[in-house]
Design a protein around this motif. Sequence first.
Motif, PDB file in Angstrom:
ATOM      1  N   CYS A 154      18.514   7.869 -69.110  1.00  0.00           N
ATOM      2  CA  CYS A 154      17.299   7.051 -68.299  1.00  0.00           C
ATOM      3  C   CYS A 154      17.001   8.756 -66.868  1.00  0.00           C
ATOM      4  O   CYS A 154      17.558   9.312 -67.933  1.00  0.00           O
ATOM      5  CB  CYS A 154      17.191   5.991 -67.246  1.00  0.00           C
ATOM      6  SG  CYS A 154      19.101   6.478 -66.415  1.00  0.00           S
ATOM      7  N   PRO A 155      15.667   7.955 -66.636  1.00  0.00           N
ATOM      8  CA  PRO A 155      15.594   9.742 -65.470  1.00  0.00           C
ATOM      9  C   PRO A 155      16.854   9.680 -63.929  1.00  0.00           C
ATOM     10  O   PRO A 155      16.577  10.356 -63.766  1.00  0.00           O
ATOM     11  CB  PRO A 155      14.147   9.003 -65.310  1.00  0.00           C
ATOM     12  CG  PRO A 155      14.507   8.176 -65.263  1.00  0.00           C
ATOM     13  CD  PRO A 155      14.969   7.525 -66.555  1.00  0.00           C
ATOM     14  N   GLY A 156      17.027   8.599 -64.174  1.00  0.00           N
ATOM     15  CA  GLY A 156      18.095   8.663 -63.195  1.00  0.00           C
ATOM     16  C   GLY A 156      17.477   8.298 -61.678  1.00  0.00           C
ATOM     17  O   GLY A 156      16.275   8.338 -61.590  1.00  0.00           O
ATOM     18  N   CYS A 157      17.730   7.697 -61.072  1.00  0.00           N
ATOM     19  CA  CYS A 157      17.533   7.161 -59.684  1.00  0.00           C
ATOM     20  C   CYS A 157      18.811   7.452 -58.918  1.00  0.00           C
ATOM     21  O   CYS A 157      19.849   7.508 -58.763  1.00  0.00           O
ATOM     22  CB  CYS A 157      16.675   6.384 -59.699  1.00  0.00           C
ATOM     23  SG  CYS A 157      17.154   4.310 -60.062  1.00  0.00           S
TER      24      CYS A 157
ATOM     25  N   ARG B 207      20.329   4.696 -58.085  1.00  0.00           N
ATOM     26  CA  ARG B 207      21.421   3.519 -58.836  1.00  0.00           C
ATOM     27  C   ARG B 207      22.514   4.264 -58.777  1.00  0.00           C
ATOM     28  O   ARG B 207      23.746   3.682 -59.086  1.00  0.00           O
ATOM     29  CB  ARG B 207      20.938   2.646 -59.016  1.00  0.00           C
ATOM     30  CG  ARG B 207      19.961   1.415 -58.582  1.00  0.00           C
ATOM     31  CD  ARG B 207      19.576   0.123 -59.628  1.00  0.00           C
ATOM     32  NE  ARG B 207      20.769  -0.253 -60.225  1.00  0.00           N
ATOM     33  CZ  ARG B 207      20.971  -1.179 -58.763  1.00  0.00           C
ATOM     34  NH1 ARG B 207      20.888  -1.408 -58.127  1.00  0.00           N
ATOM     35  NH2 ARG B 207      22.395  -1.962 -59.762  1.00  0.00           N
ATOM     36  N   THR B 208      22.608   5.324 -59.160  1.00  0.00           N
ATOM     37  CA  THR B 208      22.924   6.307 -59.781  1.00  0.00           C
ATOM     38  C   THR B 208      23.589   7.439 -58.844  1.00  0.00           C
ATOM     39  O   THR B 208      22.201   8.834 -59.454  1.00  0.00           O
ATOM     40  CB  THR B 208      23.407   6.610 -61.274  1.00  0.00           C
ATOM     41  OG1 THR B 208      24.503   7.085 -61.617  1.00  0.00           O
ATOM     42  CG2 THR B 208      22.155   7.218 -61.792  1.00  0.00           C
TER      43      THR B 208
ATOM     44  N   MET C 232      22.452   6.124 -70.989  1.00  0.00           N
ATOM     45  CA  MET C 232      21.985   4.714 -69.524  1.00  0.00           C
ATOM     46  C   MET C 232      22.423   4.887 -68.101  1.00  0.00           C
ATOM     47  O   MET C 232      24.005   4.975 -68.268  1.00  0.00           O
ATOM     48  CB  MET C 232      21.041   3.823 -69.553  1.00  0.00           C
ATOM     49  CG  MET C 232      20.889   3.623 -71.320  1.00  0.00           C
ATOM     50  SD  MET C 232      18.594   4.439 -71.398  1.00  0.00           S
ATOM     51  CE  MET C 232      17.968   3.408 -69.653  1.00  0.00           C
ATOM     52  N   GLY C 233      22.340   4.890 -66.598  1.00  0.00           N
ATOM     53  CA  GLY C 233      22.826   5.742 -66.026  1.00  0.00           C
ATOM     54  C   GLY C 233      23.292   4.307 -65.203  1.00  0.00           C
ATOM     55  O   GLY C 233      24.501   4.101 -64.399  1.00  0.00           O
ATOM     56  N   CYS C 234      23.094   2.936 -65.226  1.00  0.00           N
ATOM     57  CA  CYS C 234      23.715   2.113 -64.548  1.00  0.00           C
ATOM     58  C   CYS C 234      23.255   0.708 -65.888  1.00  0.00           C
ATOM     59  O   CYS C 234      22.175   0.559 -66.355  1.00  0.00           O
ATOM     60  CB  CYS C 234      23.139   2.105 -63.299  1.00  0.00           C
ATOM     61  SG  CYS C 234      21.557   1.262 -62.752  1.00  0.00           S
TER      62      CYS C 234
ATOM     63  N   VAL D   1      21.097  -1.777 -65.133  1.00  0.00           N
ATOM     64  CA  VAL D   1      19.852  -2.290 -64.881  1.00  0.00           C
ATOM     65  C   VAL D   1      19.125  -2.164 -66.369  1.00  0.00           C
ATOM     66  O   VAL D   1      18.659  -3.736 -66.974  1.00  0.00           O
ATOM     67  CB  VAL D   1      18.597  -1.353 -63.966  1.00  0.00           C
ATOM     68  CG1 VAL D   1      17.531  -1.989 -63.872  1.00  0.00           C
ATOM     69  CG2 VAL D   1      19.712  -1.613 -62.447  1.00  0.00           C
ATOM     70  N   ASN D   2      19.141  -0.906 -66.640  1.00  0.00           N
ATOM     71  CA  ASN D   2      18.378  -0.986 -68.174  1.00  0.00           C
ATOM     72  C   ASN D   2      19.102  -0.092 -69.596  1.00  0.00           C
ATOM     73  O   ASN D   2      19.035  -0.307 -70.088  1.00  0.00           O
ATOM     74  CB  ASN D   2      17.627   0.257 -68.010  1.00  0.00           C
ATOM     75  CG  ASN D   2      16.477  -0.369 -67.251  1.00  0.00           C
ATOM     76  OD1 ASN D   2      15.420  -2.015 -67.225  1.00  0.00           O
ATOM     77  ND2 ASN D   2      15.218   0.045 -66.869  1.00  0.00           N
ATOM     78  N   GLY D   3      20.609  -0.522 -68.625  1.00  0.00           N
ATOM     79  CA  GLY D   3      21.903   0.935 -69.254  1.00  0.00           C
ATOM     80  C   GLY D   3      21.607  -0.247 -70.637  1.00  0.00           C
ATOM     81  O   GLY D   3      21.744   0.088 -72.078  1.00  0.00           O
TER      82      GLY D   3
HETATM   83  S1  SF4 Z   1      19.316   3.768 -65.458  1.00  0.00           S
HETATM   84 FE1  SF4 Z   1      19.631   2.986 -63.824  1.00  0.00          FE
HETATM   85  S2  SF4 Z   1      20.016   4.321 -63.432  1.00  0.00           S
HETATM   86 FE2  SF4 Z   1      18.873   4.933 -65.076  1.00  0.00          FE
HETATM   87  S3  SF4 Z   1      16.854   5.298 -63.722  1.00  0.00           S
HETATM   88 FE3  SF4 Z   1      17.152   2.688 -64.251  1.00  0.00          FE
HETATM   89  S4  SF4 Z   1      17.761   1.973 -62.828  1.00  0.00           S
HETATM   90 FE4  SF4 Z   1      18.252   4.216 -62.598  1.00  0.00          FE
END
Ligand code: SF4
Length: 454
Positions: A338-341, A343-344, A382-384, A386-388
């Motif tokens: 994921c691109p990251g945002c 939330r992480t 994946m970073g969190c 939400v979509n992880g």
């Molecule tokens: S998976 Fe989580 S950290 Fe990654 S872009 Fe989506 S919301 Fe942000």
Amino acid sequence: MPFFASPPNHALEKRTEFPHVCVHELNPNDPVVPVMIDDFAKPLPRRKSVGVMVGNVMVGGDAPVVVQSMTNTDTADADATVAQVSALARAGSEIVRITVDRPEAAAQVPRIRERLDRLGVDVPLVGDFHYIGHKLLADYPDCASALAKYRINPGNVGFKAKRDTQFSQIIEIALKYDKPVRIGVNWGSLDQELLTKLMDENAESASPVSAAAVMREAIIQSGILSAERAEALGMGRDRIILSAKVSQVQDLIAVYADLARRCDYALHLGLTEAGMGSKGIVSSAASMGILLQQGIGDTIRVSLTPEPGGDRTREVQVAQELLQVMGFRAFVPVVAACPGCGRTTSTVFQELASDIEDHIRVSMPKWREDYPGVESLNVAVMGCIVNGPGESKHADIGISLPGTGETPSAPVFVDGEKVTTLRGPGIAGEFKKMVLDYIEKRYGTGSKSSSDAA
Ligand code: SF4
């Protein structure tokens, strides 16, 4: 028929058979009728071309789109050229072109070929000739024999009366050694006589077209007329590849779309002078991606200008990634991240994704031998939450790392099922080991897929 008129493109016409509504015709007051059409999620059928064997590699016909590249070493420096050809071949280049610009370079070509053979690098070598190719090939028969293909630029094979003679000499040598040729037109060295003739015709026409359209027509005609001339000299269509390179994305799409419907020669795609860094990558991917989606293109080269001291193999990597992300071929396992945002705020998932990707790329030359089919592997990092978990379930193996404020745990999914939850500072190392174990189990000797394949 005016010179700019072309026979119809049946592949493009076929698309109109699908249910199709132009967005401009939509009335916002009409009820929306949802339709699911598979046909828009895949490329148009591949254009039929005559296959050409370049050494041991088939270009065109039913062969997959071939990745090729070009060295930037002085071919007279055999050490540097052998090293770079080997690196390009190891990176996945299936054909490598080298400059043959003077006697010292031509003299080294057979030695370069011999040394590559001794190293077990059997990639076909293409000689890039300009101005004096006819002379170099005649004076250095071992060079003519060692090369798997000759590239001829019809715009600078010779000038005025000498042009046809020198072109014929190269074709005759290609026939003698049973080598294919690429007739490679480049707008920067376009046949000026042909361009002037078409400009004059256009000026006298009752319905003249733009100068840009005449230029594109000159590029196309230069390629097709030269190929027809080679055929008249006895060269089969199965020994001729065409390219028509320009440096602007829209021009490249227009030139190749037209060229593709006016001949069935195998086509080499490439945007010339694509540029450095992301600009070169985006321009090449945008133009060649659209053409490949239309079924056009049998071999591609991504012409990137390397940073000073940069790695030449980058152009091979980009070409492979273009073909892989479009679903034409698989070369290396894909790491989805994921691109990251916001939330992480941790960089763990970026480091892990990059670490795994680097490890895969370095390991691939050996993995290709040890783990047949591994190139189709999908890994998700994946970073969190939400979509992880969702993305990880779709991958062969995936991990959903904890975002800011989430429980410090990382569920791991294998073949869509959650198999464990990793915790603590060793998450990255443990997941990396799980990926390697998965590869060994699924693709290694004794795995089910290996025994299926045997
Ligand atoms: S998976 Fe989580 S950290 Fe990654 S872009 Fe989506 S919301 Fe942000």
